[in-house]
Design a protein around this motif. Structure first.
Motif, short mmCIF file in Angstrom:
data_model
loop_
_atom_site.label_atom_id
_atom_site.label_comp_id
_atom_site.label_asym_id
_atom_site.label_seq_id
_atom_site.Cartn_x
_atom_site.Cartn_y
_atom_site.Cartn_z
N GLU A 26 35.30 -41.44 18.55
CA GLU A 26 35.62 -40.30 19.41
C GLU A 26 34.49 -40.03 20.40
O GLU A 26 34.71 -39.78 21.58
CB GLU A 26 35.89 -39.06 18.54
CG GLU A 26 36.29 -37.82 19.30
CD GLU A 26 35.11 -36.97 19.73
OE1 GLU A 26 35.25 -36.23 20.73
OE2 GLU A 26 34.04 -37.05 19.08
N TYR A 178 40.42 -25.53 13.49
CA TYR A 178 40.84 -26.94 13.39
C TYR A 178 41.63 -27.20 12.11
O TYR A 178 42.79 -27.64 12.14
CB TYR A 178 39.60 -27.83 13.44
CG TYR A 178 39.88 -29.31 13.36
CD1 TYR A 178 40.57 -29.98 14.37
CD2 TYR A 178 39.42 -30.07 12.27
CE1 TYR A 178 40.80 -31.35 14.31
CE2 TYR A 178 39.64 -31.44 12.21
CZ TYR A 178 40.34 -32.07 13.22
OH TYR A 178 40.57 -33.43 13.15
N LEU A 201 48.08 -37.37 14.41
CA LEU A 201 47.63 -37.27 15.79
C LEU A 201 48.01 -35.91 16.39
O LEU A 201 47.18 -35.26 17.04
CB LEU A 201 48.24 -38.39 16.62
CG LEU A 201 47.76 -38.50 18.08
CD1 LEU A 201 46.26 -38.75 18.13
CD2 LEU A 201 48.51 -39.62 18.81
N THR A 205 45.29 -32.98 17.22
CA THR A 205 45.18 -32.57 18.62
C THR A 205 45.35 -31.06 18.77
O THR A 205 44.58 -30.40 19.47
CB THR A 205 46.23 -33.31 19.47
OG1 THR A 205 46.00 -34.72 19.39
CG2 THR A 205 46.14 -32.89 20.93
N GLY A 208 42.29 -29.42 17.40
CA GLY A 208 41.17 -29.48 18.33
C GLY A 208 41.29 -28.46 19.45
O GLY A 208 40.31 -27.85 19.86
N PHE A 209 42.52 -28.24 19.93
CA PHE A 209 42.75 -27.25 20.99
C PHE A 209 42.48 -25.84 20.47
O PHE A 209 41.79 -25.04 21.13
CB PHE A 209 44.18 -27.34 21.50
CG PHE A 209 44.51 -26.31 22.55
CD1 PHE A 209 44.18 -26.52 23.88
CD2 PHE A 209 45.13 -25.12 22.20
CE1 PHE A 209 44.46 -25.56 24.85
CE2 PHE A 209 45.42 -24.16 23.15
CZ PHE A 209 45.08 -24.38 24.48
N ALA A 262 40.44 -31.72 22.09
CA ALA A 262 41.85 -31.68 21.66
C ALA A 262 42.30 -33.10 21.28
O ALA A 262 42.62 -33.36 20.12
CB ALA A 262 42.73 -31.08 22.73
N PRO A 263 42.28 -34.05 22.22
CA PRO A 263 42.61 -35.42 21.80
C PRO A 263 41.58 -35.99 20.84
O PRO A 263 41.90 -36.79 19.97
CB PRO A 263 42.63 -36.21 23.13
CG PRO A 263 41.82 -35.39 24.07
CD PRO A 263 42.02 -33.96 23.67
N GLY A 266 42.49 -35.15 17.45
CA GLY A 266 43.58 -36.01 17.01
C GLY A 266 43.07 -37.38 16.61
O GLY A 266 43.45 -37.92 15.57
#
Length: 288
Positions: A26, A178, A201, A205, A208-209, A262-263, A266
Motif C-alpha cells: 500500500e 476503519y 476490498l 475501502t 479507510g474512507f 480509502a483504496p 481496501g
C-alpha cells in the motif's frame, strides 16, 4: 460449529508477515499522495492550494523524486506498524468479547479498533515525526538520521515523541472508524460462495474512507505540532485552527489523504486476508 472446530489464530510470525507485506504494498503504491497531503496541511491561513496544483508544483520545482522523500521511516515502520494494528485489534477483540464468548457487535468492533489505534500510536510517533520533518518544503535535513540527531540534541530522548497526544487521537479515531466500518459493511454484504475478495476490498475501502473522515483534523494538528515541536494539546489546537482558518482548515490535505487511505484500506485488508488464507492452507489443520 463447535469451538473445537473453529480455526485457531495464525502464529504471530505469519500475522506479522501478512501485515508487513500488505503495508509495504500500500505504501509503495500510494506514498506520493501522503507527501502532497503533508504539504497542504502545513499551509497556514485561510484557503489553500489544491491537490493537483500542489502535486504539479512539487514535480516542477523540486523534481519527481521529491514525491518519495521521507519514505524510509514509514517503510521501515510498516512491518511493526501493521503487525501492531492487526495484532492489537485481535488482542483487544478477544479481551472485550471474552475470547469469543460474547457476541461481537458494531459497538464492540468500533471500541476494539479504537483500542488498537491507541496501541499503534505508541509505535508510530517517532517515525511520523521524522517523516513530517523530511517532507516539509523547507526541510534541510540530509536524511532520517539527521532528523533523529537534531531532535535528540535539541529536545532529548523524549523529543522523538513530540506530538504523541495528537498522534494518539489520530490513530484512535482512524482505527475505530476503519474496523467499525469493516464490521458494518461485512454485515450488509451477502457471504459469497467462493472467497471474499470483493467483500474485503469493499469493506476495507469504506473503512479507510470513514477512518480518514474522522481523523483528518487530528492529522492536521499532529503534522503542525511535530514540525514545529510545540507542546500544544490536540483539542485546543483544533479550535485554534478552526477559528483562524475556518472549519475547512481542519480538512486541509483531505483529498490526497482519502485518495490514498480509502483504496489503501481496501488493499490492506485484501492483502492481509488473502495472505492469511494462503498461510492457513499451508499450515493445514487446525488453522484452516
Amino acid at each position: 460449529m463447535s469451538d473445537l472446530k473453529k480455526p485457531v489464530p495464525l502464529p504471530f510470525g505469519y500475522t506479522f508477515l501478512s501485515g508487513a507485506i500488505a503495508g509495504c504494498t500500500e505504501l509503495l503504491l500510494l506514498y506520493p499522495l501522503d507527501v502532497v497531503k503533508t504539504r497542504q496541511q502545513l499551509h497556514t491561513g485561510k484557503g489553500g492550494v489544491g491537490m493537483m496544483a500542489t502535486f504539479r508544483s512539487i514535480v516542477a520545482t523540486e523534481g519527481a523524486s521529491r514525491l518519495y522523500r521521507g519514505i524510509v521511516p514509514p517503510l521501515m515502520l510498516e512491518a511493526p506498524k501493521r503487525a501492531v494494528k492487526f495484532g492489537a485489534n485481535g488482542y483487544w477483540g478477544n479481551l472485550i468479547t471474552s475470547n469469543g464468548q460474547r457476541k461481537n457487535t458494531q459497538l464492540l468492533a468500533t471500541l476494539t479498533g479504537c483500542a488498537a489505534g491507541a496501541t499503534e500510536s505508541v509505535v508510530v510517533t517517532p517515525f511520523e515525526l521524522v517523516k513530517i520533518r523530511l517532507q516539509d518544503k523547507s526541510s534541510t535535513f540530509a536524511g532520517p538520521l539527521d532528523v533523529i540527531r537534531h531532535s535528540l540534541k535539541t529536545s532529548g530522548p523524549l523529543g522523538l515523541y513530540q506530538g504523541m497526544e495528537s498522534t494518539f487521537w489520530r490513530h484512535f479515531w482512524w482505527n475505530g472508524g476503519y474496523f467499525g466500518a469493516i464490521f458494518w459493511v461485512k454485515s450488509l454484504l451477502p457471504k459469497p460462495e467462493r472467497g471474499e475478495i470483493l467483500n474485503n476490498l469493499a469493506a476495507g475501502t469504506v473503512g479507510g474512507f470513514v477512518g480518514t473522515s474522522l481523523n483528518t483534523p487530528f492529522d492536521v494538528v499532529k503534522t503542525r505540532i511535530q514540525l514545529k515541536g510545540t507542546g500544544e494539546w490536540a483539542y485546543p489546537a483544533l479550535f485554534k485552527i478552526a477559528k483562524q482558518e475556518g472549519f475547512s482548515g481542519l480538512y486541509k490535505g483531505f483529498a490526497p489523504k482519502v485518495l490514498r487511505l480509502a483504496p489503501g484500506g481496501g488493499v490492506l485488508l485484501l492483502v492481509v486476508e488473502a495472505l492469511s488464507t494462503v498461510f492457513r492452507n499451508y499450515l493445514g489443520p487446525p488453522y484452516i
